[in-house]
Design an enzyme around this catalytic site. Structure first.
Site, PDB file in Angstrom:
ATOM      1  N   CYS A  22       0.849  -1.194   0.000  1.00 42.34           N
ATOM      2  CA  CYS A  22       0.000   0.000   0.000  1.00 42.34           C
ATOM      3  C   CYS A  22       0.890   1.250   0.000  1.00 42.34           C
ATOM      4  O   CYS A  22       1.652   1.455  -0.931  1.00 42.34           O
ATOM      5  CB  CYS A  22      -0.986  -0.029   1.159  1.00 42.34           C
ATOM      6  SG  CYS A  22      -2.318   1.186   0.968  1.00 42.34           S
ATOM      7  N   HIS A  53      -3.878  -4.404  -0.322  1.00 44.00           N
ATOM      8  CA  HIS A  53      -3.513  -5.031   0.949  1.00 44.00           C
ATOM      9  C   HIS A  53      -3.562  -6.553   0.800  1.00 44.00           C
ATOM     10  O   HIS A  53      -4.638  -7.144   0.923  1.00 44.00           O
ATOM     11  CB  HIS A  53      -4.469  -4.586   2.058  1.00 44.00           C
ATOM     12  CG  HIS A  53      -4.277  -3.175   2.481  1.00 44.00           C
ATOM     13  ND1 HIS A  53      -3.340  -2.813   3.421  1.00 44.00           N
ATOM     14  CD2 HIS A  53      -4.888  -2.029   2.084  1.00 44.00           C
ATOM     15  CE1 HIS A  53      -3.387  -1.497   3.593  1.00 44.00           C
ATOM     16  NE2 HIS A  53      -4.312  -1.001   2.794  1.00 44.00           N
ATOM     17  N   GLU A 109      -2.694  -8.722   2.853  1.00 48.70           N
ATOM     18  CA  GLU A 109      -3.123  -9.314   4.125  1.00 48.70           C
ATOM     19  C   GLU A 109      -4.639  -9.289   4.292  1.00 48.70           C
ATOM     20  O   GLU A 109      -5.187  -9.950   5.180  1.00 48.70           O
ATOM     21  CB  GLU A 109      -2.440  -8.594   5.293  1.00 48.70           C
ATOM     22  CG  GLU A 109      -2.981  -7.239   5.652  1.00 48.70           C
ATOM     23  CD  GLU A 109      -2.526  -6.091   4.770  1.00 48.70           C
ATOM     24  OE1 GLU A 109      -2.855  -4.941   5.104  1.00 48.70           O
ATOM     25  OE2 GLU A 109      -1.840  -6.341   3.746  1.00 48.70           O
TER      26      GLU A 109
END
Length: 200
Positions: free
Chosen positions: A78, A179, A181
């Protein structure tokens, strides 16, 4: 086990990135200074917030010069990806300059909201170890108001009122504007690919 250094860049996503790595069987080493990078085989630079604040934090931590000298695979996530480039319009701030290009503000339009928030499709541009086993049409989760226009180092794009760089790789320097994650199986696969990519 591969030694993975996770830079504490002060972003709210630090814990979720750590948890995503733990799910892949990796316990990252949290890094707040140059000494923490010693012996690391992979380095992850996450980031949430503004480019000026993030660059100031890296400077205060004494991490800018070590990152510029880094020879092992590095991925920015990001805002962390944006910091790899030369300059950001956000605060008109010089960044690390590890990759050529400038970060621009996304342009809002009647049907285009800024910040760009939510799931969007990854559009592969060229072969990259980061995209191994990532299915065509895969989606990732984005939250950002600034982005890098397409560069020669881009390996995947995204379209939000215009094309921008979603994944970048130049040698061992990598980045994901989204992102991973928070991007379910697609994100986990890309993180695993980064951990397993050739370090040469």
């Amino acid at each position: 086990m591969t030694e993975v250094a996770l830079i504490d860049a002060g972003g709210a996503n630090l814990g979720s990135v750590r948890y995503a790595l733990q799910r892949l069987g990796v316990e990252p080493r949290l890094v707040c200074d140059a000494r923490g990078l010693e012996g690391a085989a992979r380095v992850i630079l996450p980031g949430v917030g503004s480019a000026p604040e993030a660059m100031a934090r890296l400077n205060n931590q004494g991490l800018i010069e070590p990152l510029l000298r880094l020879q092992v695979p590095l991925i920015g996530i990001c805002l962390g990806m944006q910091l790899l480039f030369e300059h950001s319009e956000e605060g008109d701030v010089p960044c690390l300059g590890l990759l050529p290009g400038r970060v621009r503000r996304l342009t809002p339009a009647p049907s285009i909201r800024v910040p760009h928030m939510g799931w969007n499709r990854l559009l592969p541009l060229r072969a990259s170890p980061l995209l191994a086993e990532v299915p065509e049409g895969a989606n990732a989760y984005f939250v950002h108001s600034y982005a890098v226009p397409l560069t020669t180092a881009a390996v995947a794009a995204c379209d939000h009122g215009g094309m921008f760089t979603a994944i970048v790789q130049q040698g061992v320097r990598c980045g994901a504007q989204f992102h991973p994650e928070r991007s379910a199986e697609t994100g986990a696969r890309i993180l695993r690919n980064f951990l397993e990519m050739d370090a040469a």
